[in-house]
Scaffold this active site. Sequence first.
Site, mmCIF file in Angstrom:
data_model
loop_
_atom_site.group_PDB
_atom_site.id
_atom_site.type_symbol
_atom_site.label_atom_id
_atom_site.label_comp_id
_atom_site.label_asym_id
_atom_site.label_seq_id
_atom_site.Cartn_x
_atom_site.Cartn_y
_atom_site.Cartn_z
ATOM 1 N N LYS A 78 -4.347 -6.757 3.430
ATOM 2 C CA LYS A 78 -4.347 -5.597 2.520
ATOM 3 C C LYS A 78 -5.780 -5.240 2.128
ATOM 4 O O LYS A 78 -6.144 -4.070 2.028
ATOM 5 C CB LYS A 78 -3.505 -5.884 1.267
ATOM 6 C CG LYS A 78 -3.624 -4.833 0.157
ATOM 7 C CD LYS A 78 -3.027 -3.516 0.572
ATOM 8 C CE LYS A 78 -3.229 -2.316 -0.338
ATOM 9 N NZ LYS A 78 -3.531 -2.417 -1.714
ATOM 10 N N SER A 96 0.829 -1.211 0.000
ATOM 11 C CA SER A 96 0.000 0.000 0.000
ATOM 12 C C SER A 96 0.855 1.249 0.000
ATOM 13 O O SER A 96 1.956 1.261 0.537
ATOM 14 C CB SER A 96 -0.926 0.039 1.206
ATOM 15 O OG SER A 96 -1.658 1.268 1.193
ATOM 16 N N GLU A 138 -9.788 1.982 4.702
ATOM 17 C CA GLU A 138 -9.534 3.216 3.943
ATOM 18 C C GLU A 138 -10.853 3.783 3.398
ATOM 19 O O GLU A 138 -11.096 4.990 3.469
ATOM 20 C CB GLU A 138 -8.556 2.868 2.816
ATOM 21 C CG GLU A 138 -8.256 3.942 1.809
ATOM 22 C CD GLU A 138 -7.375 3.368 0.676
ATOM 23 O OE1 GLU A 138 -6.393 2.654 0.959
ATOM 24 O OE2 GLU A 138 -7.686 3.634 -0.508
ATOM 25 N N HIS A 196 -7.297 -3.475 5.003
ATOM 26 C CA HIS A 196 -6.702 -2.125 4.995
ATOM 27 C C HIS A 196 -7.489 -1.231 4.035
ATOM 28 O O HIS A 196 -7.856 -0.103 4.374
ATOM 29 C CB HIS A 196 -5.225 -2.210 4.584
ATOM 30 C CG HIS A 196 -4.641 -0.893 4.139
ATOM 31 N ND1 HIS A 196 -4.936 -0.333 2.914
ATOM 32 C CD2 HIS A 196 -3.811 -0.016 4.760
ATOM 33 C CE1 HIS A 196 -4.305 0.831 2.813
ATOM 34 N NE2 HIS A 196 -3.617 1.032 3.912
ATOM 35 N N ASN A 197 -7.745 -1.722 2.841
ATOM 36 C CA ASN A 197 -8.472 -0.907 1.860
ATOM 37 C C ASN A 197 -9.909 -0.650 2.296
ATOM 38 O O ASN A 197 -10.442 0.429 2.074
ATOM 39 C CB ASN A 197 -8.460 -1.589 0.487
ATOM 40 C CG ASN A 197 -7.136 -1.419 -0.225
ATOM 41 O OD1 ASN A 197 -6.094 -1.337 0.409
ATOM 42 N ND2 ASN A 197 -7.164 -1.373 -1.545
HETATM 43 P P1 NDP Z 1 -1.690 -2.031 -14.021
HETATM 44 O O1 NDP Z 1 -2.622 -2.639 -13.053
HETATM 45 O O2 NDP Z 1 -2.205 -0.943 -14.904
HETATM 46 O O3 NDP Z 1 -1.072 -3.198 -14.929
HETATM 47 C C1 NDP Z 1 -0.216 -2.922 -16.016
HETATM 48 C C2 NDP Z 1 0.902 -3.929 -16.067
HETATM 49 O O4 NDP Z 1 0.377 -5.266 -16.196
HETATM 50 C C3 NDP Z 1 1.797 -3.715 -17.273
HETATM 51 O O5 NDP Z 1 3.119 -3.976 -16.893
HETATM 52 C C4 NDP Z 1 1.275 -4.747 -18.259
HETATM 53 O O6 NDP Z 1 2.220 -5.122 -19.230
HETATM 54 C C5 NDP Z 1 0.980 -5.883 -17.326
HETATM 55 N N1 NDP Z 1 0.074 -6.871 -17.896
HETATM 56 C C6 NDP Z 1 -1.248 -6.747 -18.106
HETATM 57 N N2 NDP Z 1 -1.757 -7.870 -18.635
HETATM 58 C C7 NDP Z 1 -0.722 -8.746 -18.731
HETATM 59 C C8 NDP Z 1 -0.613 -10.093 -19.177
HETATM 60 N N3 NDP Z 1 -1.678 -10.774 -19.607
HETATM 61 N N4 NDP Z 1 0.605 -10.674 -19.137
HETATM 62 C C9 NDP Z 1 1.684 -9.995 -18.695
HETATM 63 N N5 NDP Z 1 1.628 -8.729 -18.248
HETATM 64 C C10 NDP Z 1 0.447 -8.120 -18.274
HETATM 65 O O7 NDP Z 1 -0.363 -1.511 -13.281
HETATM 66 P P2 NDP Z 1 -0.178 -0.735 -11.892
HETATM 67 O O8 NDP Z 1 1.276 -0.490 -11.823
HETATM 68 O O9 NDP Z 1 -1.129 0.391 -11.728
HETATM 69 O O10 NDP Z 1 -0.585 -1.810 -10.776
HETATM 70 C C11 NDP Z 1 0.059 -3.061 -10.679
HETATM 71 C C12 NDP Z 1 -0.579 -3.859 -9.577
HETATM 72 O O11 NDP Z 1 -0.430 -3.165 -8.347
HETATM 73 C C13 NDP Z 1 -2.084 -4.087 -9.740
HETATM 74 O O12 NDP Z 1 -2.405 -5.366 -9.285
HETATM 75 C C14 NDP Z 1 -2.685 -3.031 -8.841
HETATM 76 O O13 NDP Z 1 -3.973 -3.398 -8.404
HETATM 77 C C15 NDP Z 1 -1.679 -3.005 -7.708
HETATM 78 N N6 NDP Z 1 -1.631 -1.803 -6.922
HETATM 79 C C16 NDP Z 1 -1.738 -0.581 -7.504
HETATM 80 C C17 NDP Z 1 -1.684 0.568 -6.740
HETATM 81 C C18 NDP Z 1 -1.781 1.880 -7.391
HETATM 82 O O14 NDP Z 1 -1.795 2.894 -6.669
HETATM 83 N N7 NDP Z 1 -1.833 1.966 -8.725
HETATM 84 C C19 NDP Z 1 -1.503 0.525 -5.300
HETATM 85 C C20 NDP Z 1 -1.312 -0.785 -4.787
HETATM 86 C C21 NDP Z 1 -1.408 -1.887 -5.574
HETATM 87 P P3 NDP Z 1 2.314 -4.318 -20.639
HETATM 88 O O15 NDP Z 1 3.152 -3.112 -20.374
HETATM 89 O O16 NDP Z 1 2.972 -5.276 -21.562
HETATM 90 O O17 NDP Z 1 0.917 -3.954 -21.052
#
Ligand code: NDP
Length: 476
Positions: free
Chosen positions: A182, A128, A189, A185-186
């Site tokens: 987690k 988080s 939140e 936590h959310n």
């Molecule tokens: P996203 O959730 O937007 O995911 C994008 C990433 O996933 C890219 O690297 C993409 O690769 C990859 N991806 C998607 N589909 C596939 C697939 N089928 N095979 C391989 N790779 C794939 O990214 P975030 O950085 O926002 O979040 C990552 C994780 O962290 C999520 O689970 C999210 O819920 C969690 N999270 C996010 C927070 C936030 O504030 N954003 C906070 C805490 C947790 P490509 O570049 O090739 O498309």
Amino acid sequence: GTAQIGVTGLAVMGRNLARNFARNGFTVAIHNRSYAKTASLVDDHGDEGTFVPSESVADFVASLERPRKVVIMVKAGAPTDAVIDELVPYLEEGDIVVDAGNAHFPDTIRRENALREKGLHFVGSGVSGGEEGALLGPSIMPGGTAKSYESLGPILEKISATVDGVPCCTYVGPDGAGHFVKMVHNGIEYADMQLIAEAYDLLKQGLGASAAEIGQIFAEWNTGDLESFLIEITADVLQHVDAETGAAFVDIVLDQAEQKGTGRWTVQNGLDLGVPITGIAEATFARALSGSVPQRKAAVGTLQAHAEPWDVTDRDAFIEDVRLALYASKVVAYSQGFDQIAAASEQFGWNIDRGAMARIWRGGCIIRARFLNRITEAYERDAQLPLLLADEYFTGAVGNGVQAWRRIVAGAALHGVPTPAFSSSLAYYDGVRAERLPAALIQAQRDFFGAHTYRRTDRDGTFHTEWSLDRSEQPA
Ligand code: NDP
């Protein structure tokens, strides 16, 4: 391989997490489905530490020292499974796969089972703190095997936030425990944000105050017991002016709150476990109500209020009442969330230390707050504390505010200000402390129409009343 840790999935979160590892001196293997993100990470931040970029999964895995530690940071759900399936053929016994995305904990339990059969450690870890936390130090909630934490833990603790020199990362418990915590936590939140929003609305409607004025009140509150990240950003947001129109920013934002699902999961699980997490539930439903566009359209100007606008005369006393009501409601929401953790820990055999959870939430994460210290202290006094609200500190802190809380909830009802979270939290408080609840009547009704039986206050056993015959009380 030479890399100490690997990150696959280099969108905002993964990219910042990889940089955080590198800045802390770890050699980081990096990989993304499409190479562009990997290349841009090296281009933009390659000088921050040692990155080992790979285009293929095979090279990525080969670049890691054993036992390998791979952090997956991709979209939750099917993409996570796809990445696991790609990785597994290259991994060897004892390697550790960390899912740091926002997985639903039943998926984590399933994945942990599947990888354990292959001799691999699967660690579902809550992270988080958003983008900034990932880079500068998040709160980290790792589950999985205790064994995996021996080698993984020190690395995660190094990159996590710290408060008073204590890392905001600890081993939570087996399989899905990390993602479960987690999730709660959310949920908390959600409750915290809704309570803050209600406090804002009360101040707005009671005082007719501007957003900026209310922002100043929140800034003042942030110097006391309410001190927290969410109160701090609320003060900032409320004082922010829209550049284009010059209006208070909050006044030009559409009033429909969205959600990505973790609040809903928390509520669904609360129902499954039978734990009354009313604060989180009301917060989740309040977002749903705000997004109920046709219903709101049908109701605005149609449903009668029969309520006078709130015209508060003693401004300072009112502000203090709202503050006390907010604090009390917040304690209820947290108390309920910790009850949920206790219930799940019991059900799944996770043995979660609730005081430690409060400790790792003090920094890095969205609900970081001064008063989490109080929660840790409460569980230090009694690790098995059945009700956080009943801890000696909180009975006093909440007790001091009860009259204010009643005035605010009663006033809101009289003047037609919707306060679902404030009101339900007070109802919970009065319910849980009641010597006798009308649940007795519910049991009687159930026995009447469904012969569901009841127990008695004056003797042991289960009974049924012959409602349709002579109405005599019989042992069931
Ligand atoms: P996203 O959730 O937007 O995911 C994008 C990433 O996933 C890219 O690297 C993409 O690769 C990859 N991806 C998607 N589909 C596939 C697939 N089928 N095979 C391989 N790779 C794939 O990214 P975030 O950085 O926002 O979040 C990552 C994780 O962290 C999520 O689970 C999210 O819920 C969690 N999270 C996010 C927070 C936030 O504030 N954003 C906070 C805490 C947790 P490509 O570049 O090739 O498309």
